[in-house]
Design a protein around this motif. Structure first.
Motif, PDB file in Angstrom:
ATOM      1  N   VAL A   1       9.166  -4.891  19.218  1.00  0.00           N
ATOM      2  CA  VAL A   1       9.180  -4.439  17.846  1.00  0.00           C
ATOM      3  C   VAL A   1      10.253  -4.508  17.091  1.00  0.00           C
ATOM      4  CG1 VAL A   1       8.278  -2.934  16.567  1.00  0.00           C
ATOM      5  CG2 VAL A   1       7.236  -2.484  18.135  1.00  0.00           C
ATOM      6  N   SER A   2      11.585  -4.257  17.714  1.00  0.00           N
ATOM      7  CA  SER A   2      12.641  -4.012  16.333  1.00  0.00           C
ATOM      8  C   SER A   2      13.715  -3.928  16.707  1.00  0.00           C
ATOM      9  CB  SER A   2      12.597  -3.431  15.623  1.00  0.00           C
ATOM     10  OG  SER A   2      13.646  -4.102  14.404  1.00  0.00           O
ATOM     11  N   CYS A   3      14.816  -4.612  17.313  1.00  0.00           N
ATOM     12  CA  CYS A   3      16.455  -4.817  17.604  1.00  0.00           C
ATOM     13  C   CYS A   3      17.047  -4.757  16.921  1.00  0.00           C
ATOM     14  CB  CYS A   3      15.824  -5.348  18.970  1.00  0.00           C
ATOM     15  SG  CYS A   3      15.235  -5.241  20.466  1.00  0.00           S
ATOM     16  N   LEU A   4      18.360  -3.920  16.921  1.00  0.00           N
ATOM     17  CA  LEU A   4      19.783  -3.896  16.512  1.00  0.00           C
ATOM     18  C   LEU A   4      21.427  -3.699  16.918  1.00  0.00           C
ATOM     19  CD1 LEU A   4      20.829  -2.948  13.751  1.00  0.00           C
ATOM     20  CD2 LEU A   4      20.510  -0.904  14.638  1.00  0.00           C
ATOM     21  N   ARG A   5      22.245  -4.213  16.404  1.00  0.00           N
ATOM     22  CA  ARG A   5      23.316  -4.444  17.332  1.00  0.00           C
ATOM     23  C   ARG A   5      23.991  -3.795  16.017  1.00  0.00           C
ATOM     24  NH1 ARG A   5      27.375  -9.772  18.873  1.00  0.00           N
ATOM     25  NH2 ARG A   5      28.911  -7.773  19.784  1.00  0.00           N
ATOM     26  N   PRO A   6      24.467  -2.464  16.089  1.00  0.00           N
ATOM     27  CA  PRO A   6      24.894  -1.483  15.556  1.00  0.00           C
ATOM     28  C   PRO A   6      26.709  -2.689  14.836  1.00  0.00           C
ATOM     29  CG  PRO A   6      24.011  -0.601  16.773  1.00  0.00           C
ATOM     30  CD  PRO A   6      24.116  -1.730  17.442  1.00  0.00           C
TER      31      PRO A   6
ATOM     32  N   THR B   1      22.678  -9.466  25.194  1.00  0.00           N
ATOM     33  CA  THR B   1      23.986 -10.717  24.140  1.00  0.00           C
ATOM     34  C   THR B   1      23.851 -11.275  23.105  1.00  0.00           C
ATOM     35  OG1 THR B   1      22.367 -12.920  25.306  1.00  0.00           O
ATOM     36  CG2 THR B   1      24.928 -11.761  26.575  1.00  0.00           C
ATOM     37  N   THR B   2      22.185 -10.953  22.944  1.00  0.00           N
ATOM     38  CA  THR B   2      21.747 -10.932  20.520  1.00  0.00           C
ATOM     39  C   THR B   2      20.586 -10.095  21.041  1.00  0.00           C
ATOM     40  OG1 THR B   2      20.013 -12.334  21.601  1.00  0.00           O
ATOM     41  CG2 THR B   2      22.350 -13.374  21.279  1.00  0.00           C
ATOM     42  N   VAL B   3      20.697 -10.107  19.701  1.00  0.00           N
ATOM     43  CA  VAL B   3      19.158  -8.796  19.462  1.00  0.00           C
ATOM     44  C   VAL B   3      18.064  -9.214  19.840  1.00  0.00           C
ATOM     45  CG1 VAL B   3      20.252  -7.384  17.364  1.00  0.00           C
ATOM     46  CG2 VAL B   3      19.712 -10.030  17.077  1.00  0.00           C
ATOM     47  N   GLU B   4      18.249 -10.734  19.969  1.00  0.00           N
ATOM     48  CA  GLU B   4      16.552 -11.673  20.404  1.00  0.00           C
ATOM     49  C   GLU B   4      16.099 -11.760  21.697  1.00  0.00           C
ATOM     50  OE1 GLU B   4      18.129 -13.762  16.514  1.00  0.00           O
ATOM     51  OE2 GLU B   4      19.472 -12.905  18.341  1.00  0.00           O
ATOM     52  N   ALA B   5      17.536 -11.205  22.312  1.00  0.00           N
ATOM     53  CA  ALA B   5      17.426 -11.374  23.848  1.00  0.00           C
ATOM     54  C   ALA B   5      16.434 -10.111  24.104  1.00  0.00           C
ATOM     55  CB  ALA B   5      18.213 -11.544  24.632  1.00  0.00           C
ATOM     56  N   MET B   6      17.447  -9.265  23.682  1.00  0.00           N
ATOM     57  CA  MET B   6      16.900  -7.719  23.982  1.00  0.00           C
ATOM     58  C   MET B   6      15.251  -7.464  23.574  1.00  0.00           C
ATOM     59  SD  MET B   6      17.894  -4.169  22.659  1.00  0.00           S
ATOM     60  CE  MET B   6      18.075  -2.694  23.577  1.00  0.00           C
ATOM     61  N   CYS B   7      14.647  -8.173  22.450  1.00  0.00           N
ATOM     62  CA  CYS B   7      13.536  -7.642  22.386  1.00  0.00           C
ATOM     63  C   CYS B   7      12.182  -8.623  22.647  1.00  0.00           C
ATOM     64  CB  CYS B   7      13.373  -7.637  20.408  1.00  0.00           C
ATOM     65  SG  CYS B   7      13.006  -6.336  19.877  1.00  0.00           S
ATOM     66  N   ILE B   8      12.553  -9.632  23.236  1.00  0.00           N
ATOM     67  CA  ILE B   8      12.011 -10.610  23.436  1.00  0.00           C
ATOM     68  C   ILE B   8      12.415 -11.138  25.388  1.00  0.00           C
ATOM     69  CG2 ILE B   8      11.953 -13.260  23.975  1.00  0.00           C
ATOM     70  CD1 ILE B   8      12.719 -13.512  21.413  1.00  0.00           C
ATOM     71  N   MET B   9      13.378 -11.052  25.987  1.00  0.00           N
ATOM     72  CA  MET B   9      13.390 -11.365  27.108  1.00  0.00           C
ATOM     73  C   MET B   9      13.592  -9.590  27.940  1.00  0.00           C
ATOM     74  SD  MET B   9      16.116 -14.098  27.451  1.00  0.00           S
ATOM     75  CE  MET B   9      16.297 -14.196  28.963  1.00  0.00           C
TER      76      MET B   9
ATOM     77  N   THR C   1      19.666  -7.811  13.277  1.00  0.00           N
ATOM     78  CA  THR C   1      18.548  -7.649  13.485  1.00  0.00           C
ATOM     79  C   THR C   1      17.825  -8.298  14.135  1.00  0.00           C
ATOM     80  OG1 THR C   1      18.171  -7.714  11.161  1.00  0.00           O
ATOM     81  CG2 THR C   1      18.759  -5.357  12.051  1.00  0.00           C
ATOM     82  N   TYR C   2      16.490  -7.794  14.614  1.00  0.00           N
ATOM     83  CA  TYR C   2      15.172  -9.138  14.790  1.00  0.00           C
ATOM     84  C   TYR C   2      14.109  -8.260  13.980  1.00  0.00           C
ATOM     85  CZ  TYR C   2      11.961 -11.514  18.250  1.00  0.00           C
ATOM     86  OH  TYR C   2      10.810 -11.635  18.358  1.00  0.00           O
ATOM     87  N   TYR C   3      13.312  -8.302  14.084  1.00  0.00           N
ATOM     88  CA  TYR C   3      11.700  -8.493  13.599  1.00  0.00           C
ATOM     89  C   TYR C   3      10.957  -9.236  14.086  1.00  0.00           C
ATOM     90  CZ  TYR C   3      14.339  -4.740  11.112  1.00  0.00           C
ATOM     91  OH  TYR C   3      14.858  -4.136  10.188  1.00  0.00           O
ATOM     92  N   SER C   4       9.308  -8.415  15.282  1.00  0.00           N
ATOM     93  CA  SER C   4       8.788  -9.241  15.710  1.00  0.00           C
ATOM     94  C   SER C   4       7.754  -9.969  14.457  1.00  0.00           C
ATOM     95  CB  SER C   4       7.736  -8.666  16.897  1.00  0.00           C
ATOM     96  OG  SER C   4       7.437  -7.932  16.391  1.00  0.00           O
ATOM     97  N   ASP C   5       7.333 -10.647  15.110  1.00  0.00           N
ATOM     98  CA  ASP C   5       6.659 -11.704  13.877  1.00  0.00           C
ATOM     99  C   ASP C   5       5.369 -10.550  13.000  1.00  0.00           C
ATOM    100  OD1 ASP C   5       6.282 -15.005  14.687  1.00  0.00           O
ATOM    101  OD2 ASP C   5       8.337 -13.285  13.615  1.00  0.00           O
TER     102      ASP C   5
ATOM    103  N   ASN D   1      26.284   0.040  22.359  1.00  0.00           N
ATOM    104  CA  ASN D   1      24.691  -0.291  22.493  1.00  0.00           C
ATOM    105  C   ASN D   1      24.186  -1.646  21.464  1.00  0.00           C
ATOM    106  OD1 ASN D   1      24.344   0.715  25.430  1.00  0.00           O
ATOM    107  ND2 ASN D   1      25.263   2.316  24.012  1.00  0.00           N
ATOM    108  N   TYR D   2      23.655  -2.260  22.252  1.00  0.00           N
ATOM    109  CA  TYR D   2      22.251  -2.893  21.588  1.00  0.00           C
ATOM    110  C   TYR D   2      20.952  -1.676  21.762  1.00  0.00           C
ATOM    111  CZ  TYR D   2      24.365  -7.716  21.823  1.00  0.00           C
ATOM    112  OH  TYR D   2      25.381  -8.243  21.158  1.00  0.00           O
ATOM    113  N   ILE D   3      19.928  -1.162  20.699  1.00  0.00           N
ATOM    114  CA  ILE D   3      18.804  -0.932  20.538  1.00  0.00           C
ATOM    115  C   ILE D   3      18.256  -1.030  20.015  1.00  0.00           C
ATOM    116  CG2 ILE D   3      20.827   1.530  20.693  1.00  0.00           C
ATOM    117  CD1 ILE D   3      20.697   1.526  17.467  1.00  0.00           C
ATOM    118  N   GLY D   4      16.787  -0.677  20.640  1.00  0.00           N
ATOM    119  CA  GLY D   4      15.474  -1.304  20.091  1.00  0.00           C
ATOM    120  C   GLY D   4      14.230  -0.144  20.438  1.00  0.00           C
TER     121      GLY D   4
END
Length: 131
Positions: free
Chosen positions: A48-53, A103-111, A58-62, A32-35
């Motif tokens: 806050v943070s999302c990861l595609r194993p 589809t992306t770690v950014e999408a998981m954390c933002i949308m 990875t994505y981190y909020s500013d 999965n995508y996990i966050g």
């Protein structure tokens, strides 16, 4: 039965550290995508943070970049959030989540609203940063 269980929250002074854990059962986190997400009283849930194993994206909020680190232990089917240099504004309920359809770690954390009703969520763990 698909389940996510968070632990590791608590009360910590500003500048301190905590490590949150999220243990998964009934499915494999790495598929999965996990966050990690948090929600303060009166505020919307934020990523806050999302990861595609599968590829390590990875994505981190500013607001947490450079202070928080997401990681996972595949053998334990567990994802972690190491939180350092904690600030009072980091307080809130922290949730972990997993989803296959992102589809992306950014999408998981933002949308979040686009997939939250389809994903798997834990019950949350309280983090309070206060002196």
């Amino acid at each position: 039965q698909v389940q996510l269980v968070e632990s590791g929250g608590g009360l910590v002074q500003p500048g301190g550290s905590l490590r949150l854990s999220c243990a998964a059962s009934g499915f494999t986190l790495d598929d999965n995508y996990i966050g990690w997400f948090r929600q303060a009283p009166g505020e919307e849930r934020e990523g806050v943070s999302c990861l595609r194993p599968s590829n390590g994206d990875t994505y981190y909020s500013d607001s947490v970049k450079g202070r928080f680190t997401i990681s996972r232990d595949s053998a334990k089917n567990t994802v972690y959030l190491q939180m350092d240099s904690l600030k009072p504004e980091d307080s809130g309920i922290y949730y972990c989540a997993a989803d296959l359809g992102i589809t992306t770690v950014e999408a998981m954390c933002i949308m979040i609203k686009a997939w939250a009703h389809l994903g798997s969520w834990g019950q949350g763990t309280q983090v309070t940063v206060s002196s």
